[in-house]
Scaffold this motif. Structure first.
Motif, PDB file in Angstrom:
ATOM      1  N   ILE A  95      22.394  10.710  55.397  1.00  0.00           N
ATOM      2  CA  ILE A  95      20.965  10.630  55.023  1.00  0.00           C
ATOM      3  C   ILE A  95      20.228  11.781  55.698  1.00  0.00           C
ATOM      4  CG2 ILE A  95      18.821   9.288  55.339  1.00  0.00           C
ATOM      5  CD1 ILE A  95      20.439   6.750  55.136  1.00  0.00           C
ATOM      6  N   ILE A 126      13.189   7.057  49.743  1.00  0.00           N
ATOM      7  CA  ILE A 126      14.355   7.136  50.630  1.00  0.00           C
ATOM      8  C   ILE A 126      14.446   5.893  51.523  1.00  0.00           C
ATOM      9  CG2 ILE A 126      15.394   8.437  52.564  1.00  0.00           C
ATOM     10  CD1 ILE A 126      14.341  10.966  51.180  1.00  0.00           C
ATOM     11  N   THR A 180      23.540  21.449  48.290  1.00  0.00           N
ATOM     12  CA  THR A 180      24.407  20.279  48.087  1.00  0.00           C
ATOM     13  C   THR A 180      25.883  20.676  48.177  1.00  0.00           C
ATOM     14  OG1 THR A 180      22.732  19.489  46.580  1.00  0.00           O
ATOM     15  CG2 THR A 180      24.790  18.299  46.551  1.00  0.00           C
ATOM     16  N   LEU A 181      26.189  21.790  47.517  1.00  0.00           N
ATOM     17  CA  LEU A 181      27.580  22.255  47.505  1.00  0.00           C
ATOM     18  C   LEU A 181      28.072  22.642  48.882  1.00  0.00           C
ATOM     19  CD1 LEU A 181      28.216  24.615  44.496  1.00  0.00           C
ATOM     20  CD2 LEU A 181      29.647  22.770  45.310  1.00  0.00           C
ATOM     21  N   LEU A 207      17.049  18.927  51.820  1.00  0.00           N
ATOM     22  CA  LEU A 207      16.395  18.888  50.513  1.00  0.00           C
ATOM     23  C   LEU A 207      14.871  18.889  50.656  1.00  0.00           C
ATOM     24  CD1 LEU A 207      18.725  16.340  48.694  1.00  0.00           C
ATOM     25  CD2 LEU A 207      18.799  18.823  48.649  1.00  0.00           C
ATOM     26  N   SER A 208      14.361  18.222  51.700  1.00  0.00           N
ATOM     27  CA  SER A 208      12.901  18.194  51.863  1.00  0.00           C
ATOM     28  C   SER A 208      12.380  19.584  52.228  1.00  0.00           C
ATOM     29  CB  SER A 208      12.476  17.163  52.905  1.00  0.00           C
ATOM     30  OG  SER A 208      12.916  17.555  54.170  1.00  0.00           O
ATOM     31  N   GLU A 265      18.233  27.169  47.340  1.00  0.00           N
ATOM     32  CA  GLU A 265      18.481  26.514  46.046  1.00  0.00           C
ATOM     33  C   GLU A 265      19.135  25.152  46.280  1.00  0.00           C
ATOM     34  OE1 GLU A 265      19.074  25.618  42.236  1.00  0.00           O
ATOM     35  OE2 GLU A 265      20.972  26.311  43.078  1.00  0.00           O
ATOM     36  N   PHE A 266      18.625  24.185  45.561  1.00  0.00           N
ATOM     37  CA  PHE A 266      19.004  22.790  45.714  1.00  0.00           C
ATOM     38  C   PHE A 266      20.520  22.563  45.580  1.00  0.00           C
ATOM     39  CE2 PHE A 266      19.353  18.476  44.168  1.00  0.00           C
ATOM     40  CZ  PHE A 266      18.482  17.804  44.995  1.00  0.00           C
ATOM     41  N   MET A 267      21.091  23.087  44.498  1.00  0.00           N
ATOM     42  CA  MET A 267      22.514  22.834  44.247  1.00  0.00           C
ATOM     43  C   MET A 267      23.395  23.572  45.248  1.00  0.00           C
ATOM     44  SD  MET A 267      22.567  20.662  41.918  1.00  0.00           S
ATOM     45  CE  MET A 267      24.094  20.555  41.056  1.00  0.00           C
ATOM     46  N   HIS A 268      22.959  24.774  45.653  1.00  0.00           N
ATOM     47  CA  HIS A 268      23.732  25.517  46.653  1.00  0.00           C
ATOM     48  C   HIS A 268      23.812  24.719  47.947  1.00  0.00           C
ATOM     49  CE1 HIS A 268      23.005  29.691  44.677  1.00  0.00           C
ATOM     50  NE2 HIS A 268      23.855  28.933  44.021  1.00  0.00           N
ATOM     51  N   MET A 301      12.389  21.657  49.050  1.00  0.00           N
ATOM     52  CA  MET A 301      11.257  21.291  48.185  1.00  0.00           C
ATOM     53  C   MET A 301       9.948  21.872  48.717  1.00  0.00           C
ATOM     54  SD  MET A 301      11.760  17.438  46.806  1.00  0.00           S
ATOM     55  CE  MET A 301      10.185  17.339  46.014  1.00  0.00           C
ATOM     56  N   PHE A 334      21.470  15.524  54.315  1.00  0.00           N
ATOM     57  CA  PHE A 334      21.036  15.836  52.955  1.00  0.00           C
ATOM     58  C   PHE A 334      19.522  15.925  52.845  1.00  0.00           C
ATOM     59  CE2 PHE A 334      25.182  14.667  51.051  1.00  0.00           C
ATOM     60  CZ  PHE A 334      25.287  15.766  50.230  1.00  0.00           C
ATOM     61  N   PHE A 335      18.867  14.869  53.335  1.00  0.00           N
ATOM     62  CA  PHE A 335      17.448  14.778  53.008  1.00  0.00           C
ATOM     63  C   PHE A 335      16.578  15.699  53.843  1.00  0.00           C
ATOM     64  CE2 PHE A 335      19.155  10.808  51.227  1.00  0.00           C
ATOM     65  CZ  PHE A 335      18.979  11.181  49.908  1.00  0.00           C
ATOM     66  N   ASN A 361       9.401   9.347  48.256  1.00  0.00           N
ATOM     67  CA  ASN A 361      10.641   9.706  47.555  1.00  0.00           C
ATOM     68  C   ASN A 361      11.651   8.549  47.531  1.00  0.00           C
ATOM     69  OD1 ASN A 361      10.319  12.498  46.683  1.00  0.00           O
ATOM     70  ND2 ASN A 361      10.082  12.914  48.851  1.00  0.00           N
TER      71      ASN A 361
END
Lengths: 236, 233
Positions: free
Chosen positions: B59, B20, B152-153, B66-67, B147-150, B70, B62-63, B18
């Motif tokens: 890093i 990173i 992040t927010l 997110l991982s 959910e990805f955006m949730h 996914m 977030f990651f 990815n």
């Protein structure tokens, strides 16, 4: 043309369908609060802050532009992941015009938000037309940012990594203000450097035409390159 | 141990796939160049601390989140958790790999900003601590969102509270004792002490103890939440 405008408007509604994207629209309000309430409070309380006001204002206007850049890069990556982009690829419209038209409304809104921020901030009385000129330049960041991230990213995870890179590239030219010549010239490679310098000259009431001109030329070239690359990789 | 190494190898492969690792190193080089250019600026060590707490640490947060999202969306987790893979190893391999990336990036930035004269031990303990804590915060958050955006927010306010409140005291904007009880306070003090000539021993001991306490507590909490919300859900 009429068809493209119609597509652009309906496409913009996409972000209102997704509640998580909709929340990002409050970010400009947060920036307005920071610049109009928090920053004056800081200046009143700490004398030393006053010399940093132009730089905070410059970064705030640019951060304002990144909101739609972020939202649209996520929308574009999402349609790439779900392969909806391939469906768009067979539509009977010009692909570059289609790509640009989709980013037209966010670009115009960014220009408006940036312009309002520059006009209502309580520190300087900026002339309306030059402030608008800077806002248009800042607005050009949106399509370049969104298309650029979408070009480089295969999925949202990669998208977030690239957003980090793009955010740094957008903001880092502010360092040039703290460096002597010729060291500050290193930052001329970043397109936002010219926008930053232009706005700084506008605040200082000195000549800003050259900086703005170079900034526009730089962003238009980047926009043309990114649209060309985007239409090649996104729709196939 | 062998299982942990296998898991770690997979984690680094995924991070690399990815981009990173590559991008984190590239970003560190950009920061390092900027620090190098700004060498004569006053309070550069404070800027460095601010950046370390808001970049390499992020890093992790977030990651890791997110991982997991996914992997969950691609049904990888359902498949993984029916294998005899130890769940502690799963969590630790993710935390360790991202912490290592964050620590290397922070080290590169520090070398460029203050040169090789800082205290390596305190600095490493502080950066590793904040990276582990951020990873744990990301893991906790991901238990409550798919959910990805949730994700992040929600991570934005969490970051502001978790990382940035102790920074307000550090920059002398505020002097609120409650901010010194935040999980990242120990890491912040260890990083800041690494540049000082004669750091306060009591403060150092408190910072180490606070960091160990928070990591142990949060790990226990995150593990329980992860098991109930993701593995056994």
């Amino acid at each position: 043309m009429k068809q493209l405008i119609k597509v652009s408007a309906s496409d913009f509604k996409l972000i209102f369908r997704d509640p998580s994207l909709r929340v990002f629209l409050f970010l400009p309000a947060l920036i307005y609060l920071l610049v109009n309430l928090f920053l004056p409070w800081l200046v009143d309380r700490y004398e030393g802050v006053v010399e940093y006001v132009p730089y905070v204002l410059i970064v705030a206007t640019i951060e304002n532009t990144q909101m739609f850049g972020f939202i649209y890069s996520m929308v574009l990556i999402d349609e790439k992941e779900s392969e909806v982009s391939k469906v768009y690829g067979v539509l009977p419209v010009s692909k570059p015009a289609f790509a640009l038209s989709r980013l037209l409304i966010p670009c115009l809104l960014t220009i408006l938000l940036t312009w309002l921020l520059l006009i209502i901030q309580p520190f300087y009385t900026l002339p309306l037309m030059p402030a608008l000129l800077f806002s248009v330049l800042a607005g050009l960041i949106v399509p370049v940012y969104a298309l650029g991230i979408s070009i480089f990213s295969k999925n949202k995870m990669e998208g977030m990594v690239w957003i980090k890179v793009f955010n740094i590239a957008v903001v880092i030219p502010v360092i040039a203000f703290f460096l002597p010549q010729p060291l500050n010239l290193l930052f001329t490679v970043f397109p936002t450097h010219w926008a930053f310098q232009g706005l700084s000259h506008l605040i200082e009431e000195s000549t800003y035409a050259w900086q703005m001109l170079i900034g526009f030329a730089y962003f238009i070239i980047l926009l043309m390159l990114s649209v060309r690359r985007f239409t090649k990789v996104h729709y196939s | 141990m062998k299982s942990l190494i296998v898991q770690l190898r997979w984690q680094f492969l995924l991070l690399n796939r990815n981009n990173i690792i590559t991008i984190s190193i590239a970003v560190t080089i950009v920061y390092a160049l900027a620090f190098f250019a700004l060498q004569d600026l006053d309070n550069l060590d404070k800027v460095l601390t601010l950046l370390i707490l808001n970049d390499p640490a992020i890093i992790g947060m977030f990651f890791i989140g997110l991982s997991v999202i996914m992997e969950r969306n691609q049904q990888v987790l359902s498949a993984l958790f029916v294998t005899p893979v130890n769940h502690h190893l799963y969590l630790m391999s993710r935390i360790f790999s991202l912490t290592l990336v964050g620590w290397i990036c922070a080290l590169g930035m520090a070398l460029a900003a203050v040169g090789p004269t800082f205290n390596f031990l305190h600095f490493s303990a502080g950066t590793i601590g904040v990276c582990v804590l951020s990873c744990l915060a990301g893991l906790y958050l991901v238990c409550y969102t798919s959910e990805f955006m949730h994700f992040t927010l929600r991570s934005i306010p969490l970051l502001m509270v978790f990382i940035n409140l102790p920074l307000l005291n550090y920059f002398e904007v505020t002097d609120i004792w409650a901010f010194n009880l935040m999980p990242s306070y120990g890491s912040l003090k260890l990083i800041a002490s690494a540049y000082g000539n004669s750091p306060d021993t009591t403060l150092l001991l408190y910072s180490y103890a606070a960091q160990i306490f928070w990591i142990a507590l949060l790990y226990w909490w995150v593990y329980r939440t992860f098991m109930s919300k993701i593995v056994n859900a």
